[in-house]
Design a protein around this motif. Structure first.
Motif, PDB file in Angstrom:
ATOM      1  N   GLY A  77       0.870  -1.143   0.106  1.00  0.00           N
ATOM      2  CA  GLY A  77       0.071   0.149  -0.035  1.00  0.00           C
ATOM      3  C   GLY A  77       0.704   1.251  -0.014  1.00  0.00           C
ATOM      4  N   ALA A  78       0.189   2.276  -0.127  1.00  0.00           N
ATOM      5  CA  ALA A  78       1.045   3.541  -0.017  1.00  0.00           C
ATOM      6  C   ALA A  78       1.140   4.102   1.574  1.00  0.00           C
ATOM      7  CB  ALA A  78      -0.055   4.878  -0.890  1.00  0.00           C
ATOM      8  N   PRO A  79       2.468   4.674   1.570  1.00  0.00           N
ATOM      9  CA  PRO A  79       2.668   5.196   2.818  1.00  0.00           C
ATOM     10  C   PRO A  79       1.743   6.307   3.244  1.00  0.00           C
ATOM     11  CG  PRO A  79       4.228   6.058   1.285  1.00  0.00           C
ATOM     12  CD  PRO A  79       3.277   4.887   0.340  1.00  0.00           C
ATOM     13  N   ALA A  80       1.737   6.277   4.513  1.00  0.00           N
ATOM     14  CA  ALA A  80       0.872   7.483   5.249  1.00  0.00           C
ATOM     15  C   ALA A  80       1.282   8.910   4.883  1.00  0.00           C
ATOM     16  CB  ALA A  80       0.895   7.375   6.593  1.00  0.00           C
ATOM     17  N   LYS A  81       0.241   9.748   4.658  1.00  0.00           N
ATOM     18  CA  LYS A  81       0.791  11.058   4.313  1.00  0.00           C
ATOM     19  C   LYS A  81       1.115  12.073   5.269  1.00  0.00           C
ATOM     20  CE  LYS A  81      -1.977  15.089   2.484  1.00  0.00           C
ATOM     21  NZ  LYS A  81      -3.423  15.545   2.403  1.00  0.00           N
ATOM     22  N   THR A  82       1.872  12.925   5.173  1.00  0.00           N
ATOM     23  CA  THR A  82       2.380  13.775   6.229  1.00  0.00           C
ATOM     24  C   THR A  82       1.448  15.004   6.076  1.00  0.00           C
ATOM     25  OG1 THR A  82       4.689  13.009   5.723  1.00  0.00           O
ATOM     26  CG2 THR A  82       4.280  15.231   7.280  1.00  0.00           C
ATOM     27  N   ASN A  83       1.137  15.320   7.430  1.00  0.00           N
ATOM     28  CA  ASN A  83       0.272  16.574   7.511  1.00  0.00           C
ATOM     29  C   ASN A  83       0.967  18.054   7.070  1.00  0.00           C
ATOM     30  OD1 ASN A  83      -1.346  18.797   8.755  1.00  0.00           O
ATOM     31  ND2 ASN A  83      -2.497  17.198  10.027  1.00  0.00           N
ATOM     32  N   THR A  84       0.259  18.522   6.223  1.00  0.00           N
ATOM     33  CA  THR A  84       0.516  19.592   5.575  1.00  0.00           C
ATOM     34  C   THR A  84       0.872  20.905   6.683  1.00  0.00           C
ATOM     35  OG1 THR A  84      -0.691  18.922   3.665  1.00  0.00           O
ATOM     36  CG2 THR A  84       0.219  21.460   3.753  1.00  0.00           C
ATOM     37  N   LEU A  85      -0.238  21.010   7.474  1.00  0.00           N
ATOM     38  CA  LEU A  85       0.085  22.032   8.503  1.00  0.00           C
ATOM     39  C   LEU A  85       1.412  21.844   9.488  1.00  0.00           C
ATOM     40  CD1 LEU A  85      -3.602  22.776   9.865  1.00  0.00           C
ATOM     41  CD2 LEU A  85      -2.141  24.419   8.335  1.00  0.00           C
ATOM     42  N   ALA A  86       1.777  20.594   9.740  1.00  0.00           N
ATOM     43  CA  ALA A  86       2.596  20.462  10.654  1.00  0.00           C
ATOM     44  C   ALA A  86       3.915  20.745   9.837  1.00  0.00           C
ATOM     45  CB  ALA A  86       2.868  18.872  10.892  1.00  0.00           C
ATOM     46  N   ILE A  87       3.985  20.632   8.508  1.00  0.00           N
ATOM     47  CA  ILE A  87       5.254  21.144   7.483  1.00  0.00           C
ATOM     48  C   ILE A  87       5.168  22.681   7.758  1.00  0.00           C
ATOM     49  CG2 ILE A  87       6.182  21.153   5.361  1.00  0.00           C
ATOM     50  CD1 ILE A  87       4.982  18.502   4.796  1.00  0.00           C
ATOM     51  N   VAL A  88       4.088  23.246   7.288  1.00  0.00           N
ATOM     52  CA  VAL A  88       4.104  24.879   7.419  1.00  0.00           C
ATOM     53  C   VAL A  88       4.357  25.175   8.893  1.00  0.00           C
ATOM     54  CG1 VAL A  88       2.250  26.631   7.453  1.00  0.00           C
ATOM     55  CG2 VAL A  88       2.129  24.924   5.690  1.00  0.00           C
ATOM     56  N   SER A  89       3.931  24.573  10.025  1.00  0.00           N
ATOM     57  CA  SER A  89       4.312  24.953  11.301  1.00  0.00           C
ATOM     58  C   SER A  89       5.853  25.120  11.484  1.00  0.00           C
ATOM     59  CB  SER A  89       3.792  24.265  12.472  1.00  0.00           C
ATOM     60  OG  SER A  89       4.004  24.390  13.463  1.00  0.00           O
ATOM     61  N   LEU A  90       6.554  23.799  11.112  1.00  0.00           N
ATOM     62  CA  LEU A  90       8.151  23.759  11.078  1.00  0.00           C
ATOM     63  C   LEU A  90       8.658  24.818  10.579  1.00  0.00           C
ATOM     64  CD1 LEU A  90      10.213  22.256  12.585  1.00  0.00           C
ATOM     65  CD2 LEU A  90      10.102  20.800  10.943  1.00  0.00           C
ATOM     66  N   ILE A  91       8.238  24.948   9.118  1.00  0.00           N
ATOM     67  CA  ILE A  91       9.167  25.784   8.327  1.00  0.00           C
ATOM     68  C   ILE A  91       8.711  27.287   8.651  1.00  0.00           C
ATOM     69  CG2 ILE A  91       9.152  26.886   5.883  1.00  0.00           C
ATOM     70  CD1 ILE A  91       8.501  23.956   4.918  1.00  0.00           C
TER      71      ILE A  91
END
Length: 169
Positions: A77-91
């Protein structure tokens, strides 16, 4: 006498030395223990009830059944997706130290908390990034507030010194 010198053992305390092999017979390594049975000749089947010889193939299972369990299905199956808001928060929290001091920290804290709430219900990944973005955002806001307080104290000190000197500094 020192403790490092060997002491003389009692006679007969060592195991007997096996006899040397004859000229036409290869030496057995390691020599068999006294009282043990001789190993079977090469190519002969082991006796009934004894363990198979080292390196022999395992017994064949019944026809049609696999010899071993099936391999686990890694990568299915496909790997789990990373939350976009988590990426935005860190950046944005990291950018608050480089580009946008106050705005980046505020955006990092808000999006970090939003993504942590989303991650509780969704099956997405990114909890570590959301936590890091939230923590770094709060640290950035704290440092900004401390900097503002230090600047106010610094300038108020110079204003007080200027007023005491009568304007002649």
């Amino acid at each position: 006498m020192s403790d490092s010198t060997p002491q003389n053992p009692e006679p007969g305390s060592y195991p007997p030395v096996p006899p040397a092999p004859s000229a036409g017979q290869p030496a057995a390594y390691p020599p068999p223990a006294p009282g043990s049975a001789a190993p079977p000749a090469y190519g002969s089947a082991p006796a009934y009830g004894s363990a198979p010889a080292y390196g022999s193939a395992p017994a064949e299972p019944a026809y049609g059944s696999p010899a071993y369990g099936a391999a686990p299905a890694y990568g299915y199956g496909a790997p789990a997706k990373t939350n976009t808001l988590a990426i935005v928060s860190l950046i944005s929290s990291i950018a608050s130290f480089v580009i946008l001091p106050v705005i980046g920290s505020i955006v990092g804290v808000i999006t970090g908390h939003m993504s942590l709430n989303q991650l509780k219900t969704s099956g997405e990944q990114g909890r570590g990034m959301a936590l890091a973005g939230t923590i770094v955002g709060w640290v950035g806001l704290g440092l900004t507030i401390l900097g503002i307080i230090a600047a106010i104290l610094f300038f108020s000190f110079f204003v007080a010194v200027y007023q005491q000197s009568g304007g002649n500094v």
